[in-house]
Design a protein around this motif. Structure first.
Motif, short mmCIF file in Angstrom:
data_model
loop_
_atom_site.label_atom_id
_atom_site.label_comp_id
_atom_site.label_asym_id
_atom_site.label_seq_id
_atom_site.Cartn_x
_atom_site.Cartn_y
_atom_site.Cartn_z
N ASN A 5 32.44 44.89 41.53
CA ASN A 5 33.46 45.92 41.76
C ASN A 5 34.17 45.70 43.10
OD1 ASN A 5 34.82 48.45 41.04
ND2 ASN A 5 33.69 49.31 42.75
N LYS A 6 33.41 45.32 44.10
CA LYS A 6 34.01 45.07 45.41
C LYS A 6 34.97 43.88 45.34
CE LYS A 6 32.97 43.99 50.23
NZ LYS A 6 31.97 43.57 51.21
N ILE A 7 34.57 42.83 44.64
CA ILE A 7 35.43 41.65 44.49
C ILE A 7 36.72 42.04 43.76
CG2 ILE A 7 35.65 39.40 43.36
CD1 ILE A 7 32.57 39.12 43.75
N LYS A 8 36.58 42.82 42.69
CA LYS A 8 37.76 43.22 41.91
C LYS A 8 38.71 44.06 42.75
CE LYS A 8 39.08 44.96 37.37
NZ LYS A 8 38.61 45.59 36.11
N LYS A 9 38.17 44.99 43.52
CA LYS A 9 39.02 45.82 44.37
C LYS A 9 39.77 44.97 45.40
CE LYS A 9 36.82 50.38 44.17
NZ LYS A 9 36.12 51.43 44.94
N THR A 10 39.08 43.99 45.95
CA THR A 10 39.73 43.10 46.92
C THR A 10 40.87 42.33 46.25
OG1 THR A 10 37.68 42.84 48.17
CG2 THR A 10 39.38 41.17 48.50
N GLN A 11 40.61 41.80 45.06
CA GLN A 11 41.62 41.02 44.36
C GLN A 11 42.81 41.87 43.94
OE1 GLN A 11 41.93 37.69 43.70
NE2 GLN A 11 40.20 37.41 45.06
N ASN A 67 31.42 33.61 46.02
CA ASN A 67 31.71 34.77 45.17
C ASN A 67 33.14 35.28 45.32
OD1 ASN A 67 31.29 36.80 47.52
ND2 ASN A 67 29.31 35.76 47.37
N ASN A 68 33.87 34.79 46.32
CA ASN A 68 35.28 35.14 46.40
C ASN A 68 36.09 34.48 45.28
OD1 ASN A 68 35.57 36.77 48.99
ND2 ASN A 68 34.45 34.98 49.73
N LEU A 69 35.48 33.50 44.60
CA LEU A 69 36.16 32.80 43.50
C LEU A 69 35.73 33.31 42.12
CD1 LEU A 69 35.95 29.06 44.69
CD2 LEU A 69 37.56 30.84 45.37
N TRP A 70 34.78 34.24 42.08
CA TRP A 70 34.20 34.62 40.78
C TRP A 70 35.25 35.15 39.80
CZ3 TRP A 70 28.99 37.51 42.16
CH2 TRP A 70 28.07 36.57 42.65
N MET A 71 36.21 35.93 40.27
CA MET A 71 37.22 36.49 39.37
C MET A 71 38.11 35.38 38.82
SD MET A 71 39.58 39.83 40.03
CE MET A 71 40.72 40.47 38.82
N TYR A 72 38.46 34.42 39.67
CA TYR A 72 39.24 33.27 39.21
C TYR A 72 38.43 32.44 38.21
CZ TYR A 72 41.55 34.35 43.70
OH TYR A 72 42.15 34.97 44.77
N MET A 73 37.16 32.22 38.53
CA MET A 73 36.29 31.44 37.66
C MET A 73 36.17 32.07 36.27
SD MET A 73 33.34 30.64 40.53
CE MET A 73 32.04 30.62 39.32
N ALA A 74 36.01 33.39 36.24
CA ALA A 74 35.84 34.08 34.95
C ALA A 74 37.04 33.82 34.05
CB ALA A 74 35.67 35.58 35.19
N ARG A 131 43.51 24.49 46.21
CA ARG A 131 43.14 25.28 47.40
C ARG A 131 42.38 26.54 46.99
NH1 ARG A 131 45.34 29.62 49.59
NH2 ARG A 131 47.23 29.47 48.32
N TYR A 132 42.90 27.27 46.01
CA TYR A 132 42.23 28.49 45.55
C TYR A 132 40.81 28.21 45.08
CZ TYR A 132 46.10 31.92 45.41
OH TYR A 132 47.08 32.83 45.73
N MET A 133 40.62 27.10 44.36
CA MET A 133 39.35 26.84 43.68
C MET A 133 38.45 25.86 44.44
SD MET A 133 39.82 28.95 41.31
CE MET A 133 38.28 28.70 40.44
N THR A 134 38.67 25.73 45.74
CA THR A 134 37.79 24.89 46.55
C THR A 134 36.51 25.65 46.84
OG1 THR A 134 39.64 23.71 47.56
CG2 THR A 134 37.55 23.69 48.76
N LEU A 135 35.39 25.08 46.42
CA LEU A 135 34.09 25.77 46.56
C LEU A 135 33.57 25.73 47.98
CD1 LEU A 135 32.33 24.53 43.31
CD2 LEU A 135 32.92 26.89 43.85
#
Length: 804
Positions: free
Chosen positions: A643-649, A406-413, A676-680
């Motif tokens: 929301n927590k992910i977005k605040k972190t990003q 889930n740390n990649l969800w914002m990038y994935m979107a 590197r960013y998108m490594t699952l």
């Protein structure tokens, strides 16, 4: 392809018929022409011209014709550096260049090709652009395309380092923001160019060397689409009972289809439906509906986070479509699919065809893993990028997306939104617990819920799903002991036949399993990530028998595993995991008379197991999230997580936010950073191989054990030592393609004898010798149980004893 685009003749570079591209006699001109022919074949078959045109226009409408010409000529001119006389002399043994024989000068041609390409376009075309800013922008585009040429025999890295010693390229980096090049679009255009370049080159080279022509890229035509529709409708109509839960499943099926048809111009669709509601059949119908409604779309991809789901879905598809659908499973443990044995071709041709079919995803339905999918989108190697163009004009089904990091969800979107829009991909994201990733986007017009809110509440709150399992909170929010859990089990023992326990630590699962065995309980089975596919199949089949069974497991049984138990006990973790677990109890909705229930308890510390997971603090120790679980209102839960992910990003790391750093890497075409960013899965492991013997007669439904070659059998058992010995013989195979295919076959058997352990720093396993990536443990008896399970605790104790 538009024939008005200028193709730069090789004569412009003083290349004629004496220059060779490949031995013994293919000229550079012939190879360039054949490569371009394959490029045009792909463009035509996949309907790519409009997509490429639209992408280029987003970069610069003003210089559209020039960029398109540069794009196509990147393909055509990719090997012009082979005019290097030292390459001709020492690599081609070309008699025209005898004077250069045995010289030690560089034979490199890729970078030289890119230099010649830059020189041609900068001097003849770009230098004539009057506007200084536009001229610099076109030079930046030219260098980006030239970089693809320079890497067509290697892998993508950091574009910023290309020509970094030259003054002119550094000016472009300084003015990059002034160019106003949309960075997602330019990244995707360059990735697509690289994929088309290396693919066209590979096809052309293979045709010359192996005399194999390629024209069938595994695409569905109108007639094939019609056949698949008839097969699906027939299969669905065979289910006569349209009452009860099947009535609700049909309603979900119809609602999703109608929503899709009414919003067919959208690109990304959410299919959020309860566990057991028939999402797989519904998704197949949605894929076929897209294929029917949009003629350009001609391929389907199913993407799963677990190999168990890959296997199960393949079985479902075979039941629906039979031989009418050519499906390929592409993962690390499935052998390369070989051509029909009845086709009269020599061995080398068959191997080459099979290998290239796998390499380029030459089947109309592809089932693969999320790791493979992300490698295509964000990988840097040629193997990663070969199939990227196959994703264009396709349907992609993403299952259980909540399982992705889930740390990649914002990038994935952001990437899903752009890839889908720019490459005409219809993405269907499905799960019972589905995070709405468009939360992160400023514009959400590309996304669509297939089940609208009022219908979703109707379906999720239907008693077949909402009341299928009673929830009990065992001493929450307090911790419990193993003895207390055992006492609760004894209390429920007379009331149920099929028990399921899930723990979040392997060792706790093993301890509870041992406790049950020590107390004389029979038909007790343990299932964890250390168990191989055969044992997993064995346990699942055991659970379907009309007999008592106790299954003690880890998280491996959560998503999609086909078991249907009477009662469950689960150590709490994330809310979506709790719902997935509940889907393993009374899955069929045929056990209501037993009053199925699930106990949730707290034993191990979930925050240590799920370290870095943004979901873990929102759990059912809190009454608010108990209500979410009970009412199936998971969007209320995901609002907190997203929301927590977005605040972190959006938090700063130095002078930039974390998300700004991510976007900067895209803007700079830093392919290495993107990977590197998108490594699952970023876990480093060692693979151990234990050469024990396996009684395959116990595992009747494991496809790998059907027709096992006698060379692997000793006294009726699958002999791990013989499998290993066969693996070692691969080193004697000179032909690369044959070796890769034979490796895929032996890997499918080796998986039953391999186990992974975590890497810690530079240390290596205390036992075994590293042979081709595996640590062979000859003296294994201490670490393998009677059930052929890996005793990880014993292995770790032995390691610790060794270093005391």
């Amino acid at each position: 392809m538009n024939t008005t685009v200028r193709i730069t003749p090789l004569s412009k570079f003083e290349i004629d018929g004496k220059y060779l591209a490949h031995t013994p006699s293919e000229t550079l001109v012939e190879h360039a022409n054949l490569t371009l022919d394959y490029f045009y074949k792909i463009i035509s078959a996949k309907n790519l011209e409009m997509l490429i045109d639209n992408l280029i226009k987003k970069i610069s409408a003003e210089n559209f014709k020039l960029i398109k010409e540069m794009f196509i000529n990147t393909i055509y001119l990719h090997d012009i550096g082979k005019k290097n006389p030292y390459f001709q002399a020492n690599k081609m043994q070309n008699e025209y260049f005898r004077e250069y024989f045995n010289r030690t000068n560089s034979t490199n041609h890729s970078v030289y090709s890119s230099d010649l390409y830059i020189g041609h376009y900068s001097k003849i075309y770009i230098s004539k652009i009057s506007d200084r800013g536009e001229k610099m922008k076109m030079m930046f585009v030219l260098y980006a395309f030239a970089y693809q040429i320079s890497k067509h025999h290697g892998k993508l890295d950091e574009f910023e380092n290309y020509k970094s010693s030259e003054i002119i390229p550094q000016k472009y980096w300084a003015h990059l923001d002034k160019f106003k090049i949309p960075h997602f679009e330019f990244y995707i255009l360059n990735k697509l160019l690289f994929s088309l370049l290396i693919s066209s080159d590979y096809y052309a080279t293979t045709e010359y060397k192996s005399k194999i022509k390629f024209s069938n890229f595994g695409l569905l035509d109108k007639e094939q689409k019609g056949i698949l529709r008839k097969k699906l409708d027939t299969y669905k109509n065979n289910f006569k009972n349209k009452t009860g839960i099947n009535e609700i499943r049909d309603a979900i099926y119809d609602e999703a289809q109608n929503s899709l048809i009414n919003n067919i111009n959208k690109n990304i669709f959410y299919l959020e439906a309860p566990t057991g509601s028939g999402k797989t059949i519904t998704s197949v119908n949605l894929a076929l509906t897209v294929l029917e409604k949009i003629t350009n779309i001609n391929k389907v991809f199913y993407i799963f986070p677990f190999n168990t789901l890959v296997e199960q879905t393949k079985i479902v598809f075979d039941a629906i479509f039979g031989s009418s659908l050519d499906i390929e499973v592409i993962n690390s443990i499935t052998p390369v699919k070989e051509e029909d044995e009845n086709v009269q071709e020599n061995e080398e041709t068959k191997y080459n065809k099979a290998y290239i079919n796998r390499l380029f995803f030459h089947k109309p339905f592809i089932i693969t893993t999320h790791v493979s999918f992300f490698n295509i989108l964000f990988g840097t190697s040629k193997e990663d990028n070969f199939p990227l163009w196959q994703l264009t004009n396709s349907v992609i089904i993403l299952d259980e997306i909540q399982s992705y990091d889930n740390n990649l969800w914002m990038y994935m979107a952001n990437f899903f939104d752009k890839y889908a829009d720019l490459l005409n991909i219809k993405i269907i994201i499905m799960s019972a617990t589905l995070p709405k990733l468009d939360y992160f986007l400023d514009k959400r017009t590309n996304f669509m819920d297939l089940i609208c809110m009022d219908k979703k509440e109707k379906f999720f709150h239907n008693h077949y799903f909402k009341d299928r399992v009673k929830i009990e909170y065992f001493k929450l929010p307090d911790k419990i002991t193993i003895d207390e859990l055992f006492e609760k089990f004894l209390e429920e023992r007379p009331n149920y036949q099929k028990f399921l326990f899930e723990f979040i630590k392997k060792q706790t699962a093993r301890d509870f399993f041992n406790l049950l065995i020590e107390n004389g309980f029979k038909n007790v089975y343990e299932l964890s990530g250390d168990d191989n596919k055969a044992y997993r199949h064995f346990i699942i089949e055991k659970s379907k028998e009309d007999k008592p069974i106790i299954m003690v497991a880890t998280q491996v049984i959560e998503a999609g595993v086909d078991i249907d138990m009477d009662i469950g006990f689960k150590d709490i973790s994330t809310l979506d995991s709790e719902e997935q677990f509940m889907g393993r109890v009374n899955r069929s909705c045929l056990k209501n008379h037993l009053k199925p229930k699930v106990y949730f308890f707290d034993f191990d510390d979930a925050d240590k197991i799920y370290k870095g997971d943004n979901r873990i603090e929102y759990n059912i120790k809190d009454d608010e999230f108990k209500k979410v679980l009970e009412n199936k209102d998971f969007q209320d839960y995901y609002k907190f997580v997203l929301n927590k992910i977005k605040k972190t990003q959006e938090s700063f790391k130095g002078l930039e936010t974390i998300y700004e750093s991510f976007e900067k890497s895209i803007k700079l075409l830093n392919y290495k950073d993107m990977k590197r960013y998108m490594t699952l899965i970023d876990t480093q492991t060692f693979t151990l191989y234990f050469p024990f013997s396996l009684d395959i007669s116990l595992y009747k439904n494991v496809s790998e054990f059907r027709n096992v070659d006698e060379e692997f059998i000793t006294n009726g058992l699958l002999d791990g030592k013989k499998v290993w010995d066969k693996f070692l013989t691969l080193n004697k195979i000179d032909n690369f393609v044959k070796k890769e295919i034979e490796k895929s076959k032996i890997n499918s058997l080796m998986q039953f004898f391999t186990f992974n352990i975590l890497k810690y720093g530079s240390s290596r396993p205390f036992l075994g010798e590293n042979i081709n990536g595996f640590y062979y443990i000859e003296d294994y008896s201490e670490f393998i149980t009677e059930d052929k399970k890996f005793d990880r605790a014993k292995f770790n104790r032995a390691k610790n004893d060794r270093f005391l």
